[in-house]
Design a protein around this motif. Structure first.
Motif, PDB file in Angstrom:
ATOM      1  N   PRO C  86       0.808  -1.232   0.000  1.00 54.54           N
ATOM      2  CA  PRO C  86       0.000   0.000   0.000  1.00 54.54           C
ATOM      3  C   PRO C  86       0.838   1.278   0.000  1.00 54.54           C
ATOM      4  N   ASN C  87       2.071   1.201  -0.435  1.00 53.97           N
ATOM      5  CA  ASN C  87       2.909   2.403  -0.416  1.00 53.97           C
ATOM      6  C   ASN C  87       2.860   3.189  -1.731  1.00 53.97           C
ATOM      7  N   VAL C  88       1.942   2.806  -2.598  1.00 54.41           N
ATOM      8  CA  VAL C  88       1.789   3.490  -3.883  1.00 54.41           C
ATOM      9  C   VAL C  88       0.360   4.022  -3.982  1.00 54.41           C
ATOM     10  N   ASP C  89       0.201   5.242  -4.487  1.00 57.47           N
ATOM     11  CA  ASP C  89      -1.141   5.790  -4.729  1.00 57.47           C
ATOM     12  C   ASP C  89      -1.618   5.269  -6.091  1.00 57.47           C
ATOM     13  N   TYR C  90      -2.147   4.053  -6.057  1.00 53.57           N
ATOM     14  CA  TYR C  90      -2.498   3.398  -7.312  1.00 53.57           C
ATOM     15  C   TYR C  90      -3.543   4.184  -8.099  1.00 53.57           C
ATOM     16  N   ALA C  91      -4.487   4.818  -7.398  1.00 52.42           N
ATOM     17  CA  ALA C  91      -5.551   5.533  -8.103  1.00 52.42           C
ATOM     18  C   ALA C  91      -4.964   6.624  -8.993  1.00 52.42           C
ATOM     19  N   THR C  92      -4.008   7.335  -8.461  1.00 50.50           N
ATOM     20  CA  THR C  92      -3.382   8.374  -9.271  1.00 50.50           C
ATOM     21  C   THR C  92      -2.610   7.763 -10.437  1.00 50.50           C
ATOM     22  N   ALA C  93      -1.926   6.680 -10.165  1.00 46.90           N
ATOM     23  CA  ALA C  93      -1.186   6.013 -11.246  1.00 46.90           C
ATOM     24  C   ALA C  93      -2.145   5.640 -12.378  1.00 46.90           C
ATOM     25  N   PHE C  94      -3.265   5.016 -12.041  1.00 45.17           N
ATOM     26  CA  PHE C  94      -4.207   4.616 -13.087  1.00 45.17           C
ATOM     27  C   PHE C  94      -4.743   5.834 -13.835  1.00 45.17           C
ATOM     28  N   ARG C  95      -5.078   6.877 -13.096  1.00 49.14           N
ATOM     29  CA  ARG C  95      -5.656   8.061 -13.732  1.00 49.14           C
ATOM     30  C   ARG C  95      -4.666   8.700 -14.703  1.00 49.14           C
ATOM     31  N   ASN C  96      -3.407   8.568 -14.370  1.00 47.21           N
ATOM     32  CA  ASN C  96      -2.387   9.165 -15.241  1.00 47.21           C
ATOM     33  C   ASN C  96      -1.929   8.213 -16.343  1.00 47.21           C
ATOM     34  N   GLY C  97      -2.621   7.083 -16.461  1.00 42.82           N
ATOM     35  CA  GLY C  97      -2.270   6.172 -17.548  1.00 42.82           C
ATOM     36  C   GLY C  97      -0.994   5.396 -17.300  1.00 42.82           C
ATOM     37  N   VAL C  98      -0.574   5.302 -16.049  1.00 45.64           N
ATOM     38  CA  VAL C  98       0.617   4.515 -15.736  1.00 45.64           C
ATOM     39  C   VAL C  98       0.209   3.047 -15.613  1.00 45.64           C
ATOM     40  N   ARG C  99       0.878   2.199 -16.349  1.00 42.15           N
ATOM     41  CA  ARG C  99       0.650   0.764 -16.217  1.00 42.15           C
ATOM     42  C   ARG C  99       1.227   0.286 -14.884  1.00 42.15           C
ATOM     43  N   VAL C 100       0.435  -0.418 -14.113  1.00 44.19           N
ATOM     44  CA  VAL C 100       0.941  -1.045 -12.887  1.00 44.19           C
ATOM     45  C   VAL C 100       1.033  -2.538 -13.166  1.00 44.19           C
ATOM     46  N   LEU C 101       2.248  -3.042 -13.198  1.00 41.19           N
ATOM     47  CA  LEU C 101       2.479  -4.417 -13.654  1.00 41.19           C
ATOM     48  C   LEU C 101       2.936  -5.306 -12.508  1.00 41.19           C
ATOM     49  N   GLY C 102       2.377  -6.499 -12.448  1.00 38.64           N
ATOM     50  CA  GLY C 102       2.745  -7.446 -11.403  1.00 38.64           C
ATOM     51  C   GLY C 102       3.460  -8.656 -11.983  1.00 38.64           C
ATOM     52  N   CYS C 103       4.273  -9.275 -11.147  1.00 40.24           N
ATOM     53  CA  CYS C 103       5.093 -10.402 -11.610  1.00 40.24           C
ATOM     54  C   CYS C 103       4.606 -11.724 -11.049  1.00 40.24           C
ATOM     55  N   GLY C 104       3.370 -11.747 -10.536  1.00 37.33           N
ATOM     56  CA  GLY C 104       2.884 -12.954  -9.872  1.00 37.33           C
ATOM     57  C   GLY C 104       2.982 -14.207 -10.725  1.00 37.33           C
ATOM     58  N   THR C 105       2.755 -14.071 -12.021  1.00 29.67           N
ATOM     59  CA  THR C 105       2.788 -15.259 -12.874  1.00 29.67           C
ATOM     60  C   THR C 105       4.174 -15.889 -12.943  1.00 29.67           C
ATOM     61  N   ALA C 106       5.198 -15.118 -12.586  1.00 30.08           N
ATOM     62  CA  ALA C 106       6.547 -15.692 -12.620  1.00 30.08           C
ATOM     63  C   ALA C 106       6.673 -16.882 -11.682  1.00 30.08           C
ATOM     64  N   TYR C 107       5.888 -16.859 -10.618  1.00 29.14           N
ATOM     65  CA  TYR C 107       5.967 -17.942  -9.633  1.00 29.14           C
ATOM     66  C   TYR C 107       4.979 -19.082  -9.898  1.00 29.14           C
ATOM     67  N   SER C 108       4.060 -18.874 -10.817  1.00 29.90           N
ATOM     68  CA  SER C 108       2.929 -19.816 -10.936  1.00 29.90           C
ATOM     69  C   SER C 108       3.377 -21.238 -11.220  1.00 29.90           C
ATOM     70  N   GLN C 109       4.267 -21.378 -12.191  1.00 33.45           N
ATOM     71  CA  GLN C 109       4.674 -22.732 -12.555  1.00 33.45           C
ATOM     72  C   GLN C 109       5.398 -23.397 -11.391  1.00 33.45           C
ATOM     73  N   ALA C 110       6.257 -22.652 -10.735  1.00 39.73           N
ATOM     74  CA  ALA C 110       6.990 -23.225  -9.596  1.00 39.73           C
ATOM     75  C   ALA C 110       6.023 -23.669  -8.498  1.00 39.73           C
ATOM     76  N   VAL C 111       5.054 -22.821  -8.207  1.00 34.73           N
ATOM     77  CA  VAL C 111       4.083 -23.168  -7.161  1.00 34.73           C
ATOM     78  C   VAL C 111       3.217 -24.344  -7.595  1.00 34.73           C
ATOM     79  N   ALA C 112       2.815 -24.341  -8.850  1.00 31.55           N
ATOM     80  CA  ALA C 112       1.955 -25.433  -9.323  1.00 31.55           C
ATOM     81  C   ALA C 112       2.691 -26.772  -9.271  1.00 31.55           C
ATOM     82  N   GLU C 113       3.933 -26.778  -9.724  1.00 26.70           N
ATOM     83  CA  GLU C 113       4.688 -28.036  -9.684  1.00 26.70           C
ATOM     84  C   GLU C 113       4.898 -28.498  -8.241  1.00 26.70           C
TER      85      GLU C 113
END
Lengths: 340, 340, 340, 340
Positions: C86-113
């Motif tokens: 929660p250290n980012v003002d996401y609402a402002t980021a979205f309003r300004n057209g800033v893409r907020v990108l997450g890396c969660g999928t990087a772990y998916s295969q490892a967790v699934a296996e």
């Protein structure tokens, strides 16, 4: 004979040698075996004379009890046409430890792809609308797609779950269908393991939007799909009929198709070539196909490869691995006829 | 207004309300939302008046900067046709946090099934031989299968790997193909993860027996498949052309087809309806299809379901899950036209 | 600076730069971008000074409203840890057209296996019997397999169907399971399209032999699996708990496990490291794992690759394709904590 | 005897009747057949007396030439243990048309699941870290995952591609591996059709990160994996050894494991039970398993179902469909021993 290579008698008729053997596979066969080619030189007396020393017979020649008893070195009768004819004393062959090998699987992929192609064709009326375009009467987008349906998640029925049914089921995997199967020769567990629902013929026909007929011709399956059974197909159903004509009452099928409540793709016919005056030729809700499902170059050529692979394995003391072992219980029951 | 339900403005033109909403989904929409139907009652002044209180607009009406700035309660612009037209100020929509949702995936399965059906059709000349049968000139078995090929293990090329390419790739899984993809919008890892080989357009065309064209129309993709590129297709190749006509030089395509060295199935045309005198109508190595790949009842009806699902999620404070978020980077670049 | 390359501010803490960037991917990043590395040189004033010209921020630094309003050139905030703090003002980021990108999928295969590995382990008591062998008390064949079960055709429940649930479902395909899913954020059609049965939590727990917990931590999911819910698990069930500890009442879980009627594999813990005196350490029907499911070298390194791929796409005016777009509706609701 | 039901002689030793027949399947067997149970009443003279009228023998009793020649009504010898012992004159059985049926496939799924479970275990050191946790020395997240690897896209080698190899390959499908197979009994085309790369043993070992050993014990395969071959395994490789101990030189294997450059999971042992002083018990990079891969309740019970299914088919004049036909070429070559 000074050759130490095992002897193979090649008598492929009604199959053609060069249809199933490429230059490469024929060379392979000649490298591993002494091959006498009775297509090139149809000397039946010579065939009989050589039989006692033969390691394998490739083809469907008549082999009666006496011939088989004399063939004391025989390891395999290798059928390269696709149907087991009654001109062989199979019981004696089995008793003498002769492998009776069939090439039916060589056609499975070709038939399965064709069957799925036919199913998608009549699901979407591809052929019908192409015909319309040839006369300038095609309908754009929604004008001609009102009776189009998805294969995805549709209920599918398979009448028969041998090589053809299995190969087709494999191609249907991404379509996420509910698949019902009628096959009286297989126990429930086999069908359940294959991910299909064991069903009666009535259930298979009445509960399926797409029905594929893959039943082999036997005394029991003659006109299995009669008027009563065909009437179970839901309105709007798609019927893909690729094997065998004897299984269906074509008069009843015509009657149902003439009502327009069924779409069909038909590849096998009671009389082939299809008679010029066959009324099926005039039906717009039918794709007409002249026994084209299995006999394509890649299928034929795989037969030659299978023959080489399995004869080489047997020469090395290993069991054949590619062709199908004929079942003593069934080999006499097939009533399929050679094609074309 | 005493209703506490969020307001949805429904203005589906050129889409038709009843093509995408069944009675059931329309009832669902009306249960969760207050819906004003501007198809039934096309009162544009009323639409403008209601816009400030609207939760969502369903359809493709013009929404300029002023309209969007006034639409202070707007959460979603829900496109139900399939193409993003330039009549919306998307930049303002994005800046204001309005979700711009597309329904393109609704057609994906229909297009993918049709594409595979076309591929199998021209692999085996199903339509051509049915036409032959109508004139009594069909060839039995090997007489007409000499140019038939298997899809299994064939090399496949996909020009474009968006929704359509992915849905088609899924259906090809059981065919064990080598699949090359040309898609300049995607990084290598995406393609490799999908089990395809990232390729140039030249590699895709020259190395593939089956080529599916799924490219979207942009300034860059206009006549991407010109004479030079089409010449790369190997003799005997199968070309399945379902999206978009602007991507192909049809004169060059006709020239190549007229040589008989290519089989094609063509669903999109530079001018639709297809002109009566189009020379393509006379080609025997072509399946002619009048923009029939995507627009089928099940596809249309899934749009209505998607709309309900996503609007209900958004009403509950959750992100939409079924429709596609328009990408700000791309939404202005598409040059697709509405169909029919 | 005379460089014309877009500016990337790299501030990966609590992630480590060299854990996610190999020498190769770091070189790629430096080739396409001017990169300022604040891990090497943690100068916060410099970071704030550079922000207005930054094209992207890679990492999880605090970005309040003022910082984001000043970052007028910012295109992306690229999270490389896996959780949105929660250290980012996401609402402002979205309003300004800033893409907020997450890396969660990087772990998916490892967790699934890992999850499937844990499931097979506790299905067959692999770890328990290895422990027995270390003390010389293992049972041969049937002496130790009496409680072994197949995963094939077992009923499976997934609590949560985000990246982890989907990746695990993909690995289960060959096991032909009936899969129930509880996920209150997804509409029925999404689940049905994925081949699973939309279910309540109660159904998911009571009808499944294998239950995988993949729920994210939110206010609503805290202690979702309480004593009552855990009591629904059938005797002999296998519970695979990999995400998130907050979702489960561990006291209740211990009570159930102590009865011996449940097998479990547990990778997340309310307090980490696991307390030395945790009573779970003494349970023989549990596989103990110290938050090891996702954080493996290949997963970490894929983050660096994703970052390079997506920043390069965005530099070329294309949308990111590998990382996940944060949903404005959800980004503030996660209560996951950084790990370790 | 007034009963008209065919006679089945049940003599399952060393198998146990109630391990393979549930009450339900035993009732099924008794419904379709007259069953004489020689486990309950081991009267060998009676067995010999009944043999001439027996339809089938279920079990592995000694059947020499004279016994088989006297068994003129015998249709099947139904092996319910899993290995063909040399106490039967198989040649005479085959010559007399007696089906020799094996139950090996009953264990395939259990072994395949166990093998994949072991592979995932040693890929991620699940068992090792659980052991560490029992002593309070486990490492959190990256402290213990430094040598963890994904199975996805890893190179896999299978030594042997019979029932076990195929069942395991099926479970690996979602992992998108490159799979090399060494199996000298199978032609190239069989392996290619199965989507694997036909390879020498050297290639299989040296090119694979995960190696599964499924080779059957024959004269040729004894100590196939000797010191030289084991040295080909790359550092960091994972070896899953489930069948057969005779195939491996365990002294050489221990030497390699002691270097710490290999992870292994071992389910079969030259001497079973594993000797108390086996040095393998002290290796931290090994999962120790006491011949637990196949013999689980569901596998045993499927044997009884298979027996019922196939005997019922044969009673109805149909070929068996679930059990495996013994190959005359191979049945005498196996040197597998009964287990436990």
């Amino acid at each position: 004979m000074s050759s130490s290579k095992p002897l193979v008698l090649l008598k492929p008729e009604p199959q053609l040698r060069d249809r199933i053997f490429t230059a490469e596979t024929l060379a392979r066969l000649n490298t591993a075996f002494e091959v006498i080619d009775y297509e090139a030189n149809p000397d039946d007396a010579d065939f009989q004379r050589r039989l006692p020393e033969a390691f394998a017979v490739v083809g469907q020649p008549a082999l009666d009890t006496a011939a088989l008893e004399a063939a004391t070195n025989l390891h395999a009768i290798v059928n390269v046409e696709g149907n087991f004819f009654p001109n062989v004393d199979y019981a004696t062959a089995f008793r003498n430890g002769v492998r009776v090998l069939g090439c039916g699987t060589a056609y499975s992929q070709a038939v399965a792809e064709y069957s799925v192609g036919l199913a998608l064709d009549i699901a979407r009326s591809i052929t019908r609308e192409d015909r319309a375009a040839r006369s300038g009467s095609e309908g754009l987008v929604s004008e001609s797609t009102g009776d189009s349906i998805l294969l995805r998640r549709a209920s599918v029925g398979l009448v028969g779950f041998g090589n053809l049914g299995r190969a087709t089921k494999a191609l249907l995997e991404p379509f996420d269908n509910t698949v019902r199967v009628f096959d009286p020769w297989l126990p429930t567990a086999i069908l359940e393991d294959a991910g299909v629902i064991p069903s009666t013929l009535e259930e298979t026909l009445s509960q399926s939007t797409f029905v594929f007929v893959f039943a082999t011709a036997t005394a029991e399956s003659e006109h299995l799909l009669n008027a009563e059974m065909l009437s179970l197909l839901p309105d709007g159903a798609r019927l893909i009929l690729v094997s065998r004509a004897a299984v269906v009452d074509y008069d009843a099928l015509y009657e149902r198709l003439a009502t327009g409540t069924l779409h069909a793709a038909i590849d096998v016919w009671p009389v082939e070539p299809i008679p010029a005056d066959s009324p099926f030729r005039g039906l717009d809700n039918v794709v007409i196909s002249a026994h084209r499902a299995g006999g394509i170059p890649e299928a034929f050529e795989s037969i030659g490869e299978m023959v080489c692979d399995d004869l080489e394995l047997m020469k090395n003391g290993l069991p054949p691995a590619r062709m199908q072992l004929a079942a003593p219980e069934l080999v006499g029951r097939y009533r399929n006829k050679p094609v074309g």
